[in-house]
Design a protein around this motif. Structure first.
Motif, PDB file in Angstrom:
ATOM      1  N   LYS A   1       0.692  -1.379   0.150  1.00 53.24           N
ATOM      2  CA  LYS A   1      -0.196   0.089   0.069  1.00 53.24           C
ATOM      3  C   LYS A   1       0.843   1.295  -0.015  1.00 53.24           C
ATOM      4  CE  LYS A   1      -3.452   2.462   2.677  1.00 53.24           C
ATOM      5  NZ  LYS A   1      -4.300   2.268   4.023  1.00 53.24           N
ATOM      6  N   HIS A   2       1.810   1.196   0.545  1.00 52.42           N
ATOM      7  CA  HIS A   2       2.908   2.279   0.741  1.00 52.42           C
ATOM      8  C   HIS A   2       4.111   2.222  -0.171  1.00 52.42           C
ATOM      9  CE1 HIS A   2       0.853   4.028   4.298  1.00 52.42           C
ATOM     10  NE2 HIS A   2       0.904   2.866   4.830  1.00 52.42           N
ATOM     11  N   ASN A   3       3.910   1.523  -1.231  1.00 51.77           N
ATOM     12  CA  ASN A   3       4.724   1.246  -2.322  1.00 51.77           C
ATOM     13  C   ASN A   3       6.059   1.142  -2.076  1.00 51.77           C
ATOM     14  OD1 ASN A   3       5.071   1.347  -5.279  1.00 51.77           O
ATOM     15  ND2 ASN A   3       5.475   3.435  -5.260  1.00 51.77           N
ATOM     16  N   LYS A   4       6.152   0.323  -0.947  1.00 56.18           N
ATOM     17  CA  LYS A   4       7.637  -0.309  -0.702  1.00 56.18           C
ATOM     18  C   LYS A   4       7.713  -1.795  -1.042  1.00 56.18           C
ATOM     19  CE  LYS A   4       7.977   2.337   3.662  1.00 56.18           C
ATOM     20  NZ  LYS A   4       8.169   2.478   5.020  1.00 56.18           N
ATOM     21  N   LEU A   5       7.831  -1.737  -2.204  1.00 56.29           N
ATOM     22  CA  LEU A   5       7.619  -3.285  -3.026  1.00 56.29           C
ATOM     23  C   LEU A   5       8.624  -4.023  -2.688  1.00 56.29           C
ATOM     24  CD1 LEU A   5       6.101  -2.017  -6.593  1.00 56.29           C
ATOM     25  CD2 LEU A   5       4.933  -2.798  -4.495  1.00 56.29           C
ATOM     26  N   GLU A   6       9.940  -3.688  -2.421  1.00 55.01           N
ATOM     27  CA  GLU A   6      10.959  -4.727  -1.920  1.00 55.01           C
ATOM     28  C   GLU A   6      10.345  -5.322  -0.667  1.00 55.01           C
ATOM     29  OE1 GLU A   6      13.550  -6.098  -3.456  1.00 55.01           O
ATOM     30  OE2 GLU A   6      13.445  -4.898  -5.351  1.00 55.01           O
TER      31      GLU A   6
END
Length: 130
Positions: free
Chosen positions: A28-33
């Motif tokens: 959701k917070h675009n912290k994909l790693e």
């Protein structure tokens, strides 16, 4: 933090729930790693315990398939199409194995829906790789 924990069988359910929550929050917070890291851990554990009862909770192979699908979605967002394709194929093979199971209508509907979602994702991924 979660990787440093020594998880015992009697705590698997809570651990899996926490990993699912962490995966969703990171995504959701675009912290994909970070989301992918949590999802890989989620998949590894559900794969290790698939079709076994642990912590009063039966981890089915369709739980493992869903986690593979979830990892594939994150990998797709990261433009890692080959890895995503490999994972969605694993999920699809499990869902296809259960097609037509008559345990309950709810289970069949969920399997059919997930199978359709996997097929759609696979098509998208294959188009990106061309």
């Amino acid at each position: 933090y979660y990787k440093s924990l020594h998880i015992q069988d009697e705590h698997i359910r809570g651990y899996l729930d926490n990993l699912m929550t962490l995966t969703g929050l990171h995504r959701k917070h675009n912290k994909l790693e970070e989301a992918l890291d949590c999802c890989f851990e989620l998949t590894e554990i559900s794969g290790r315990y698939q079709n076994k009862a642990v912590d009063g909770f039966y981890i089915m192979d369709v739980n493992y398939a869903f986690n593979q699908f979830y990892c594939a979605k994150i990998l797709q967002e990261m433009n890692r199409y080959k890895e995503a394709t490999d994972r969605v194929k694993i999920a699809l093979s499990i869902y296809n194995k259960h097609q037509g199971d008559s345990k309950s209508n709810k289970t069949i509907l969920n399997i059919d829906k997930m199978s359709n979602l996997c097929n759609q994702l696979l098509e998208q991924l294959q188009n990106k790789q061309k």
